[in-house]
Design an enzyme around this catalytic site. Structure first.
Site, PDB file in Angstrom:
ATOM      1  N   HIS A 314       0.819  -1.209   0.000  1.00 46.54           N
ATOM      2  CA  HIS A 314       0.000   0.000   0.000  1.00 46.54           C
ATOM      3  C   HIS A 314       0.856   1.264   0.000  1.00 46.54           C
ATOM      4  O   HIS A 314       0.439   2.295  -0.529  1.00 46.54           O
ATOM      5  CB  HIS A 314      -0.932   0.012   1.221  1.00 46.54           C
ATOM      6  CG  HIS A 314      -2.063  -0.973   1.118  1.00 46.54           C
ATOM      7  ND1 HIS A 314      -2.022  -2.216   1.721  1.00 46.54           N
ATOM      8  CD2 HIS A 314      -3.254  -0.907   0.472  1.00 46.54           C
ATOM      9  CE1 HIS A 314      -3.153  -2.857   1.463  1.00 46.54           C
ATOM     10  NE2 HIS A 314      -3.911  -2.095   0.704  1.00 46.54           N
ATOM     11  N   GLY A 315       2.027   1.207   0.619  1.00 49.34           N
ATOM     12  CA  GLY A 315       2.896   2.374   0.653  1.00 49.34           C
ATOM     13  C   GLY A 315       3.941   2.242   1.752  1.00 49.34           C
ATOM     14  O   GLY A 315       3.837   1.380   2.627  1.00 49.34           O
TER      15      GLY A 315
END
Length: 377
Positions: A314-315
């Site tokens: 996701h990051g």
């Protein structure tokens, strides 16, 4: 232009799908038209976003890498590791660029989903599970427009099987009906319900305060479910109209009795991909090499590795990594209770105990989403 939002997008989508419906009802193969449709829609969407050059560069990189490795990579483990690292490089640049401006030159919507499809092809090639890898089919698989922006993550062998066996008129009629229903239901869930929750519930909430944070916990959980499940449903419906039976991504996740059950129901395509290509590979290799005295250690570390990979997917911002670590702990705790407390398995099966397990699981996940949202830090 963002996929599955705005009247212009749906107008272009409908216009592009009309020939596919005509071909499907005629009993013809949709393989060639589906690839053309995907390329045209990608050019429109990414062209408007200014990301078309990045998409072309990324696609050429992954196609070349997968094709070369399939033909000449062999069964060398170091070669496989190098190929996977090279396939992950564009995704890593995007994620680093999100938190460090000097690397912010490379932006690409949907890169996470496309990258995981490429990595799957590399790993399945290494395992000898891919018998043929035509360049056109590979390009269609990596750039399949309906699921580029928000998934689901399809599998190469399942996708190629759909292309090799066109549905025929009767089967396509069934897919057409299901596809229209999926598109309509997804629009209702993602655009209408998700939009109402965002506008009427989340946006008016103050940024601080215990009451506002508790309200945000429930509102954000419901928003993300309706929004994400809705967009996944629209992608699946579009795939059906192209003759591709894209896998489901959600299956009543809020009825889960524990976190293992939850991750078999929420973002199913991602959780099963991570299970098959991260968790299982790590655990099986660890057991084979006898890395740990206690075989359960491999499982616990496998959950840690898998859920941290999910967070990083996701990051790289702190709240995403903490979200991954949080779910690592929950999965390890779930495993420990299943192994060492027989009553835990009984209480999940029926009656009031099952209801309590469902409520606890929902709140554990909702708190995880509160971390994920970045509201806490």
């Amino acid at each position: 232009m963002t996929p599955y939002s705005g009247l212009l997008f749906f107008y272009l989508l409908g216009l592009g799908l009309l020939p596919a419906v005509a071909l499907g009802l005629w009993g013809k193969s949709l393989r060639g038209y589906g690839l053309v449709f995907s390329l045209v829609m990608l050019a429109i969407v990414f062209g408007q976003n200014g990301q078309l050059p990045a998409l072309l560069l990324f696609a050429c990189w992954e196609l070349l890498l997968c094709s070369l490795y399939y033909r000449w990579g062999g069964r060398s483990r170091p070669g496989m590791v190098l190929a996977v690292m090279l396939a992950l490089l564009p995704l890593a640049l995007v994620k680093i660029g999100e938190i460090w401006e000097p690397f912010g030159f490379f932006r690409l919507m949907g890169i996470s989903y496309m990258t995981f499809r490429a990595v799957e092809v590399l790993l399945d090639s290494y395992d000898g599970r891919i018998q043929a890898l035509p360049l056109g089919t590979l390009a269609y698989f990596l750039l399949f427009f309906p699921s580029v922006s928000s998934g689901p993550i399809d599998r190469w062998r399942r996708f190629a099987q759909d292309l090799e066996a066109p549905p025929g008129r009767e089967k396509y009629l069934e897919l057409l009906g299901r596809g229209i229903w999926k598109l309509a239901g997804g629009a209702f869930s993602g655009i209408l319900l998700g939009g109402l929750i965002q506008t009427c519930w989340l946006s008016p909430l103050p940024a601080e305060g215990l009451g506002a944070t508790l309200s945000y916990l429930y509102g954000y959980t419901l928003f993300l479910f309706f929004n994400f499940a809705g967009y996944s449903s629209m992608a699946i419906g579009t795939g059906y109209l192209l003759g591709v039976q894209v896998p489901e991504n959600f299956r009543q996740p809020f009825f889960s009795v524990d976190m293992k059950d939850f991750w078999s129901r929420w973002h199913i395509s991602l959780s099963t991909w991570l299970r098959d290509y991260v968790y299982s590979r790590f655990v099986m290799r660890s057991l084979k090499a006898r890395r740990f005295r206690n075989p359960r250690t491999a499982s616990y570390l496998g959950y840690l590795l898998t859920m941290m990979a999910m967070g990083a997917w996701h990051g790289l911002a702190p709240h995403y990594l903490v979200y991954g670590a949080y779910h690592s702990l929950l999965m390890c705790l779930n495993e420990f209770l299943d192994l060492h407390w027989k009553g835990f398995r009984r209480v999940k099966q029926q009656g009031l105990g099952q209801v309590c397990c469902v409520l606890v699981t929902f709140h554990l996940f909702a708190f995880g989403l509160l971390i994920f949202s970045g509201r806490l830090f």
